[in-house]
Design a protein around this motif. Structure first.
Motif, short mmCIF file in Angstrom:
data_model
loop_
_atom_site.label_atom_id
_atom_site.label_comp_id
_atom_site.label_asym_id
_atom_site.label_seq_id
_atom_site.Cartn_x
_atom_site.Cartn_y
_atom_site.Cartn_z
N GLU A 26 0.83 -1.20 0.00
CA GLU A 26 0.00 0.00 0.00
C GLU A 26 0.86 1.26 0.00
N GLU A 27 1.95 1.25 0.77
CA GLU A 27 2.85 2.41 0.81
C GLU A 27 3.46 2.67 -0.56
N GLN A 28 3.89 1.62 -1.23
CA GLN A 28 4.46 1.77 -2.58
C GLN A 28 3.41 2.32 -3.54
N CYS A 29 2.21 1.81 -3.45
CA CYS A 29 1.12 2.26 -4.31
C CYS A 29 0.83 3.74 -4.08
N VAL A 30 0.76 4.15 -2.81
CA VAL A 30 0.48 5.54 -2.49
C VAL A 30 1.60 6.44 -3.02
N ALA A 31 2.84 6.02 -2.84
CA ALA A 31 3.98 6.82 -3.33
C ALA A 31 3.91 6.99 -4.84
N LYS A 32 3.64 5.90 -5.56
CA LYS A 32 3.54 5.97 -7.02
C LYS A 32 2.34 6.81 -7.45
N CYS A 33 1.23 6.64 -6.75
CA CYS A 33 0.01 7.38 -7.07
C CYS A 33 0.24 8.88 -6.89
N CYS A 34 0.84 9.27 -5.78
CA CYS A 34 1.12 10.69 -5.52
C CYS A 34 2.08 11.26 -6.55
N GLU A 35 3.12 10.51 -6.85
CA GLU A 35 4.09 10.97 -7.84
C GLU A 35 3.44 11.17 -9.20
N LYS A 36 2.63 10.22 -9.61
CA LYS A 36 1.95 10.32 -10.90
C LYS A 36 0.95 11.48 -10.91
N PHE A 37 0.20 11.63 -9.85
CA PHE A 37 -0.77 12.72 -9.75
C PHE A 37 -0.08 14.07 -9.86
N MET A 38 1.02 14.24 -9.14
CA MET A 38 1.75 15.50 -9.15
C MET A 38 2.36 15.76 -10.53
N HIS A 39 2.88 14.72 -11.17
CA HIS A 39 3.46 14.86 -12.51
C HIS A 39 2.38 15.27 -13.52
N VAL A 40 1.26 14.61 -13.49
CA VAL A 40 0.17 14.92 -14.42
C VAL A 40 -0.36 16.33 -14.16
N THR A 41 -0.52 16.70 -12.89
CA THR A 41 -1.00 18.04 -12.55
C THR A 41 -0.03 19.11 -13.06
N ALA A 42 1.27 18.87 -12.90
CA ALA A 42 2.27 19.82 -13.39
C ALA A 42 2.22 19.92 -14.91
N ARG A 43 2.07 18.79 -15.57
CA ARG A 43 2.02 18.78 -17.03
C ARG A 43 0.78 19.51 -17.55
N VAL A 44 -0.34 19.29 -16.91
CA VAL A 44 -1.57 19.99 -17.30
C VAL A 44 -1.40 21.49 -17.11
N GLY A 45 -0.80 21.89 -16.01
CA GLY A 45 -0.53 23.30 -15.76
C GLY A 45 0.36 23.91 -16.83
N MET A 46 1.37 23.17 -17.24
CA MET A 46 2.26 23.65 -18.31
C MET A 46 1.50 23.80 -19.62
N ARG A 47 0.66 22.85 -19.94
CA ARG A 47 -0.12 22.92 -21.18
C ARG A 47 -1.08 24.10 -21.16
N PHE A 48 -1.72 24.36 -20.01
CA PHE A 48 -2.60 25.52 -19.91
C PHE A 48 -1.80 26.80 -20.11
N GLN A 49 -0.61 26.87 -19.53
CA GLN A 49 0.23 28.05 -19.69
C GLN A 49 0.61 28.24 -21.15
N GLU A 50 0.98 27.16 -21.84
CA GLU A 50 1.31 27.23 -23.27
C GLU A 50 0.10 27.71 -24.07
N PHE A 51 -1.06 27.17 -23.75
CA PHE A 51 -2.30 27.52 -24.45
C PHE A 51 -2.62 29.00 -24.26
#
Length: 72
Positions: A26-51
């Motif tokens: 569960e700890e590994q899953c949470v760590a991966k989930c948080c990392e992925k969520f933060m990465h996707v959120t940052a990428r979406v933010g960058m795309r909005f800024q580009e747009f």
């Protein structure tokens, strides 16, 4: 955003509610989930800024074109 992260990763990762502590899996899953969520959120933010940067450039071009045509 934090609440969405917690809710999503909890639902996805926590399987056993009999203990206060997370299992290793569960700890590994949470760590991966948080990392992925933060990465996707940052990428979406960058795309909005580009747009929005592109939209501002187009608006400036249109305004410049409109001003040039009015000056003729």
């Amino acid at each position: 955003m934090y609440n969405r992260l917690v809710e999503r990763c909890f639902k996805e990762c926590v399987e056993d509610m009999r203990s206060k502590a997370l299992t290793g899996k569960e700890e590994q899953c949470v760590a991966k989930c948080c990392e992925k969520f933060m990465h996707v959120t940052a990428r979406v933010g960058m795309r909005f800024q580009e747009f929005f940067t592109q939209m501002e450039a187009q608006a400036a071009q249109q305004q410049a074109s409109g001003s040039a045509s009015q000056g003729k």
